[in-house]
Design an enzyme around this catalytic site. Structure first.
Site, mmCIF file in Angstrom:
data_model
loop_
_atom_site.group_PDB
_atom_site.id
_atom_site.type_symbol
_atom_site.label_atom_id
_atom_site.label_comp_id
_atom_site.label_asym_id
_atom_site.label_seq_id
_atom_site.Cartn_x
_atom_site.Cartn_y
_atom_site.Cartn_z
ATOM 1 N N LYS A 1 0.692 -1.290 -0.014
ATOM 2 C CA LYS A 1 -0.103 0.113 0.147
ATOM 3 C C LYS A 1 0.689 1.274 -0.193
ATOM 4 O O LYS A 1 0.953 2.418 -0.633
ATOM 5 C CB LYS A 1 -1.374 0.115 1.361
ATOM 6 C CG LYS A 1 -0.944 0.227 2.180
ATOM 7 C CD LYS A 1 -1.866 -0.111 3.728
ATOM 8 C CE LYS A 1 -1.363 -0.435 5.113
ATOM 9 N NZ LYS A 1 -0.260 -0.575 5.212
ATOM 10 N N ARG B 1 -6.581 2.256 11.527
ATOM 11 C CA ARG B 1 -5.813 1.372 11.231
ATOM 12 C C ARG B 1 -6.348 0.313 12.690
ATOM 13 O O ARG B 1 -6.901 -1.428 12.833
ATOM 14 C CB ARG B 1 -4.180 0.475 12.399
ATOM 15 C CG ARG B 1 -3.364 0.061 11.389
ATOM 16 C CD ARG B 1 -2.157 -0.062 11.418
ATOM 17 N NE ARG B 1 -1.330 -0.199 10.697
ATOM 18 C CZ ARG B 1 0.046 -0.212 10.228
ATOM 19 N NH1 ARG B 1 -0.456 1.464 10.187
ATOM 20 N NH2 ARG B 1 0.894 -0.954 9.749
ATOM 21 N N ARG C 1 12.920 -6.631 2.289
ATOM 22 C CA ARG C 1 12.191 -4.992 2.158
ATOM 23 C C ARG C 1 13.223 -4.017 2.809
ATOM 24 O O ARG C 1 13.841 -4.568 3.696
ATOM 25 C CB ARG C 1 10.743 -4.780 2.754
ATOM 26 C CG ARG C 1 10.606 -2.937 2.514
ATOM 27 C CD ARG C 1 9.077 -2.887 2.973
ATOM 28 N NE ARG C 1 8.309 -3.176 4.207
ATOM 29 C CZ ARG C 1 7.795 -2.459 5.312
ATOM 30 N NH1 ARG C 1 6.700 -2.158 3.105
ATOM 31 N NH2 ARG C 1 7.138 -2.927 5.202
ATOM 32 N N ARG D 1 14.161 -2.416 8.290
ATOM 33 C CA ARG D 1 13.154 -1.980 9.076
ATOM 34 C C ARG D 1 13.005 -2.472 10.310
ATOM 35 O O ARG D 1 12.616 -4.198 10.075
ATOM 36 C CB ARG D 1 12.434 -1.478 8.935
ATOM 37 C CG ARG D 1 11.534 -0.411 8.304
ATOM 38 C CD ARG D 1 10.557 0.359 7.916
ATOM 39 N NE ARG D 1 9.238 -0.356 8.519
ATOM 40 C CZ ARG D 1 7.862 0.105 7.880
ATOM 41 N NH1 ARG D 1 7.807 0.289 6.617
ATOM 42 N NH2 ARG D 1 7.444 -0.577 9.112
ATOM 43 N N ARG E 1 2.749 -8.644 13.395
ATOM 44 C CA ARG E 1 1.989 -7.337 12.612
ATOM 45 C C ARG E 1 1.341 -7.605 12.018
ATOM 46 O O ARG E 1 -0.297 -7.361 11.798
ATOM 47 C CB ARG E 1 3.494 -6.717 12.089
ATOM 48 C CG ARG E 1 4.032 -5.734 12.682
ATOM 49 C CD ARG E 1 5.108 -5.189 11.957
ATOM 50 N NE ARG E 1 4.277 -4.311 11.284
ATOM 51 C CZ ARG E 1 5.423 -3.500 10.172
ATOM 52 N NH1 ARG E 1 6.582 -4.183 9.267
ATOM 53 N NH2 ARG E 1 4.611 -2.776 9.779
HETATM 54 P P1 AMP Z 1 3.739 1.134 8.498
HETATM 55 O O1 AMP Z 1 4.366 1.989 8.323
HETATM 56 O O2 AMP Z 1 2.509 1.652 8.076
HETATM 57 O O3 AMP Z 1 3.612 -0.133 8.698
HETATM 58 O O4 AMP Z 1 3.742 1.383 10.498
HETATM 59 C C1 AMP Z 1 4.972 0.768 11.421
HETATM 60 C C2 AMP Z 1 4.452 0.707 12.480
HETATM 61 O O5 AMP Z 1 4.067 2.498 13.213
HETATM 62 C C3 AMP Z 1 3.234 0.043 12.703
HETATM 63 O O6 AMP Z 1 3.416 -1.528 12.683
HETATM 64 C C4 AMP Z 1 2.354 0.605 14.318
HETATM 65 O O7 AMP Z 1 3.236 -0.032 15.085
HETATM 66 C C5 AMP Z 1 2.864 2.044 14.399
HETATM 67 N N1 AMP Z 1 1.774 2.922 13.437
HETATM 68 C C6 AMP Z 1 1.441 3.100 12.031
HETATM 69 N N2 AMP Z 1 -0.022 3.218 11.782
HETATM 70 C C7 AMP Z 1 -0.799 3.204 12.742
HETATM 71 C C8 AMP Z 1 -1.352 3.425 13.457
HETATM 72 N N3 AMP Z 1 -2.940 4.323 12.590
HETATM 73 N N4 AMP Z 1 -2.481 3.434 14.201
HETATM 74 C C9 AMP Z 1 -1.692 2.370 15.093
HETATM 75 N N5 AMP Z 1 -0.056 2.515 15.373
HETATM 76 C C10 AMP Z 1 -0.085 2.684 14.101
#
Ligand code: AMP
Length: 213
Positions: free
Chosen positions: A13, A88, A123, A156, A167
């Site tokens: 995404k 989320r 990644r 990461r 996750r």
């Molecule tokens: P992402 O890069 O979008 O996968 O986000 C990395 C991490 O940031 C996630 O595993 C969550 O711990 C935190 N995170 C990002 N967006 C949210 C959200 N909308 N709500 C809660 N945690 C978030």
């Protein structure tokens, strides 16, 4: 046009959001990227968020809702935006509605869990500008450094296999219910994530009503 991109971590995404962002000239807003930057610069929010991101859990709703509220007030959002990784949880989606934000289309990019695990191990990200790559699907030109800023690419911490599994479980439990939430509002479009990036991009363009792009 106000868009949301839903999908499991690693479903692509973020990549599709970047492509649509360039095509439409609207910002792609990634709460994950904002949180990672706060962790890197050790702001109070970053320090609080780290204990959650490190174990693959979601950061508490009030923190991310605050981030989005502030971000959507910036001028570059006036002509639309793409939310990548927000909402989320159902309470986050409800908070967005309470802010009066109208969402035109929610694109859910669907990929099987086993393919996600394969993808995420490859990644690579740029810690400096946030660009993302993949050793197989989207390698940087020289394979090691960011094409945009030249910084060395890294894995990461939350792409490590044990964190990825956690996750994915979090995604199924807390984020997947958003598909029903947005289907009930008549704005949900499902895109099956494809092996080839360009194929997913074409399906995503069709989903948002821009098929010839
Ligand atoms: P992402 O890069 O979008 O996968 O986000 C990395 C991490 O940031 C996630 O595993 C969550 O711990 C935190 N995170 C990002 N967006 C949210 C959200 N909308 N709500 C809660 N945690 C978030």
């Amino acid at each position: 046009m106000n868009l949301i991109f839903l999908g499991a971590p690693g479903a692509g995404k973020g990549t599709q959001a970047e492509i649509v962002s360039e095509r439409f000239g609207i910002p792609a807003i990634s709460t994950g990227a904002i949180i990672r930057e706060a962790i890197k610069t050790k702001t109070p929010m970053g320090i609080a968020a780290r204990e959650y991101t490190d174990v693959g859990a979601l950061v508490p709703d009030d923190i991310v809702i605050g981030i989005i509220k502030e971000r959507l007030q910036q001028d570059d959002c006036n002509n639309g935006f793409i939310l990548d990784g927000f909402p989320r949880t159902v309470p986050q989606a409800e908070a967005l509605e309470k802010m009066g934000v109208i969402i035109d289309i929610v694109v859910s990019i669907e990929v099987a869990d086993e393919d996600i695990v394969k993808r995420m191990s490859g990644r690579r990200v740029c810690d400096s500008c946030g660009a993302s790559y993949h050793v197989v699907y989207k390698p940087s030109k020289d394979g090691e450094n960011c094409e945009k800023c030249g910084n060395k690419l890294s894995v990461r911490r939350d792409d490590m296999p044990e964190v990825v599994l956690s996750r994915l479980a979090t995604y199924h439990e807390q984020t997947e219910p958003l598909k029903d939430f947005y289907a009930s509002r008549g704005v949900l479009k499902i895109v099956q994530g494809q092996e080839e990036l360009a194929d997913t991009t074409r399906l995503t363009a069709e989903a948002i009503g821009n098929p010839e792009a």
